[in-house]
Scaffold this active site. Structure first.
Site, mmCIF file in Angstrom:
data_model
loop_
_atom_site.group_PDB
_atom_site.id
_atom_site.type_symbol
_atom_site.label_atom_id
_atom_site.label_comp_id
_atom_site.label_asym_id
_atom_site.label_seq_id
_atom_site.Cartn_x
_atom_site.Cartn_y
_atom_site.Cartn_z
ATOM 1 N N SER A 1 0.773 -0.769 0.061
ATOM 2 C CA SER A 1 0.007 0.228 -0.449
ATOM 3 C C SER A 1 1.018 1.468 -0.122
ATOM 4 O O SER A 1 1.972 1.176 0.212
ATOM 5 C CB SER A 1 -0.523 -0.106 1.564
ATOM 6 O OG SER A 1 -1.445 1.288 1.291
ATOM 7 N N TYR B 1 -1.789 -1.086 10.511
ATOM 8 C CA TYR B 1 -1.573 -0.586 9.342
ATOM 9 C C TYR B 1 -0.144 -0.998 8.530
ATOM 10 O O TYR B 1 0.247 -1.395 7.667
ATOM 11 C CB TYR B 1 -2.871 -0.491 8.601
ATOM 12 C CG TYR B 1 -3.688 -0.628 7.369
ATOM 13 C CD1 TYR B 1 -3.893 -1.311 7.014
ATOM 14 C CD2 TYR B 1 -3.284 0.240 6.222
ATOM 15 C CE1 TYR B 1 -4.170 -2.288 5.083
ATOM 16 C CE2 TYR B 1 -3.309 0.042 5.375
ATOM 17 C CZ TYR B 1 -3.702 -1.054 4.372
ATOM 18 O OH TYR B 1 -4.062 -2.003 3.634
HETATM 19 N N1 NAP Z 1 -8.579 -0.405 -0.968
HETATM 20 C C1 NAP Z 1 -7.767 0.235 -0.916
HETATM 21 O O1 NAP Z 1 -7.817 1.106 -0.580
HETATM 22 C C2 NAP Z 1 -6.190 -0.203 -0.370
HETATM 23 C C3 NAP Z 1 -4.566 0.662 -0.412
HETATM 24 C C4 NAP Z 1 -4.065 0.029 -1.328
HETATM 25 C C5 NAP Z 1 -3.862 -1.816 -0.436
HETATM 26 N N2 NAP Z 1 -4.967 -2.351 -0.004
HETATM 27 C C6 NAP Z 1 -4.642 -3.467 -0.028
HETATM 28 O O2 NAP Z 1 -5.488 -4.072 -1.527
HETATM 29 C C7 NAP Z 1 -5.855 -5.492 -0.320
HETATM 30 C C8 NAP Z 1 -6.870 -6.141 -1.370
HETATM 31 O O3 NAP Z 1 -8.235 -5.142 -0.455
HETATM 32 P P1 NAP Z 1 -9.025 -4.756 -1.200
HETATM 33 O O4 NAP Z 1 -9.133 -3.333 -1.188
HETATM 34 O O5 NAP Z 1 -9.700 -5.503 -2.161
HETATM 35 O O6 NAP Z 1 -10.196 -5.073 0.134
HETATM 36 P P2 NAP Z 1 -11.913 -6.595 -0.148
HETATM 37 O O7 NAP Z 1 -12.629 -6.426 -1.186
HETATM 38 O O8 NAP Z 1 -11.600 -6.332 1.707
HETATM 39 O O9 NAP Z 1 -10.870 -7.553 -0.209
HETATM 40 C C9 NAP Z 1 -9.799 -7.964 1.256
HETATM 41 C C10 NAP Z 1 -10.118 -9.498 0.290
HETATM 42 O O10 NAP Z 1 -9.433 -10.238 1.618
HETATM 43 C C11 NAP Z 1 -10.098 -11.802 1.662
HETATM 44 N N3 NAP Z 1 -9.459 -11.982 3.832
HETATM 45 C C12 NAP Z 1 -9.788 -11.773 4.413
HETATM 46 N N4 NAP Z 1 -9.603 -11.547 5.773
HETATM 47 C C13 NAP Z 1 -9.285 -12.819 4.980
HETATM 48 C C14 NAP Z 1 -8.269 -14.562 5.450
HETATM 49 N N5 NAP Z 1 -8.540 -14.825 6.809
HETATM 50 N N6 NAP Z 1 -8.698 -15.613 5.025
HETATM 51 C C15 NAP Z 1 -8.242 -15.820 3.753
HETATM 52 N N7 NAP Z 1 -8.829 -13.877 2.850
HETATM 53 C C16 NAP Z 1 -9.404 -13.225 3.413
HETATM 54 C C17 NAP Z 1 -11.381 -11.328 1.534
HETATM 55 O O11 NAP Z 1 -12.321 -12.160 1.843
HETATM 56 P P3 NAP Z 1 -13.152 -13.091 2.771
HETATM 57 O O12 NAP Z 1 -14.195 -12.046 3.788
HETATM 58 O O13 NAP Z 1 -14.493 -14.027 1.997
HETATM 59 O O14 NAP Z 1 -11.818 -13.673 3.511
HETATM 60 C C18 NAP Z 1 -10.857 -10.455 0.794
HETATM 61 O O15 NAP Z 1 -11.398 -11.026 -0.263
HETATM 62 C C19 NAP Z 1 -5.063 -5.823 0.743
HETATM 63 O O16 NAP Z 1 -3.820 -6.602 1.526
HETATM 64 C C20 NAP Z 1 -5.412 -3.888 1.283
HETATM 65 O O17 NAP Z 1 -4.294 -3.875 2.274
HETATM 66 C C21 NAP Z 1 -5.781 -2.107 -0.961
#
Ligand code: NAP
Length: 254
Positions: free
Chosen positions: A149, A162
């Site tokens: 991130s 985080y």
């Molecule tokens: N959105 C942003 O602005 C942003 C910015 C920078 C970095 N990121 C990073 O991008 C990545 C993806 O996030 P996103 O934005 O796509 O959010 P998201 O839609 O909330 O996706 C998170 C994913 O992680 C999975 N997850 C959560 N707990 C888990 C567990 N215990 N075991 C396996 N899977 C698990 C969730 O699936 P289940 O709940 O079905 O398990 C979901 O598919 C993260 O690492 C986040 O830190 C996001």
């Protein structure tokens, strides 16, 4: 020059929503068979059916990767059912923001267990298969893509743990890169700014609203924008390793 992903297998953690879901679709469209890991199996199954309908192959794997045995089992099932493993996208993550003072420390445990331990345990389990893939694939390399991130490069008040986890992802990825460079397992860190996903839904009341206010007036990234960068990185020829990609919405300042 772009390298085809035909004949490759990719495991994507956190494929049930957001960046992971978009990445699974994009890698499948490039020819990879995709293993989809997360806890919400019904969403994974729906995605697998959709990808299958496009004439591609997807396998839904219910897995809570904070449990090391389940992370190992997800890798094992991928290899058993899809035959090999060339690409791991360590995407599953949680962003439970808020001040350090009076923080519910179980939120810290959840982030450390998923963003750090889930990622390193999945990588460790995948390694023998990735190394094997470097030997017997037309691409001649394998890939570990770790989703960090902007928070892995810039720390802010209110996101201490985080930040800790995402800085950790960066450090692990670079150490991994050096250790496996000569064996052709590439390491790519993806550092998104604000992406419009479910990520902020899980932030506690009070903090969530403030977080969303920060980005209320900007055009956030879409999950597909990040998937595009991942596809670009893993379709480079074997001698090109894109180690770090920082992607912000154009209007995001910090
Ligand atoms: N959105 C942003 O602005 C942003 C910015 C920078 C970095 N990121 C990073 O991008 C990545 C993806 O996030 P996103 O934005 O796509 O959010 P998201 O839609 O909330 O996706 C998170 C994913 O992680 C999975 N997850 C959560 N707990 C888990 C567990 N215990 N075991 C396996 N899977 C698990 C969730 O699936 P289940 O709940 O079905 O398990 C979901 O598919 C993260 O690492 C986040 O830190 C996001």
């Amino acid at each position: 020059m772009t390298t085809s992903l035909d004949g490759t297998v990719a495991l994507i953690t956190g494929a049930s929503s957001g960046i992971g879901e978009a990445t699974a679709r994009s890698l499948a469209a490039q020819g990879a068979k995709v293993a989809l890991a997360a806890r919400r199996i019904e969403r994974l199954e729906r995605l697998a059916v959709e990808i299958g309908g496009e004439g591609r192959t997807a396998l839904a794997i219910e897995s809570d990767i904070t449990d090391q045995e389940q992370a190992i089992a997800a890798v094992d099932r991928t290899v058993e059912e899809l035959g090999r493993l060339d690409i791991v996208v360590n995407n599953a993550g949680q962003m439970l923001l808020g001040p350090i003072e009076d923080a519910p420390t179980e939120e810290w445990d959840r982030m450390i267990d998923l963003n750090l331990k889930g990622l390193i345990n999945t990588t460790h389990a995948a390694l023998p298969h990735l190394l094997a893939a470097t030997e017997d694939s037309e691409r001649g390399c394998a890939d570990v893509v770790n989703i960090s991130s902007v928070a892995g490069r810039i720390a802010r008040a209110g996101s201490g743990v985080y930040n800790l986890t995402k800085y950790g992802v960066g450090a692990f990825s670079e150490s991994f890169r050096q250790e496996f460079a000569s064996r052709k397992v590439r390491s790519t860190i993806i550092e998104p700014g604000a992406v419009d996903t479910e990520l902020s839904d899980h932030i506690r009341d009070g903090v969530r609203e403030k977080t969303r206010e920060r980005f209320a007036d900007i055009h956030m990234l879409e999950a597909d924008d990040i998937a595009d960068a991942i596809v670009y990185a893993v379709t480079r020829p074997w001698h090109v390793s894109l180690n770090e990609i920082l992607i912000r919405p154009t209007e995001q300042q910090g």
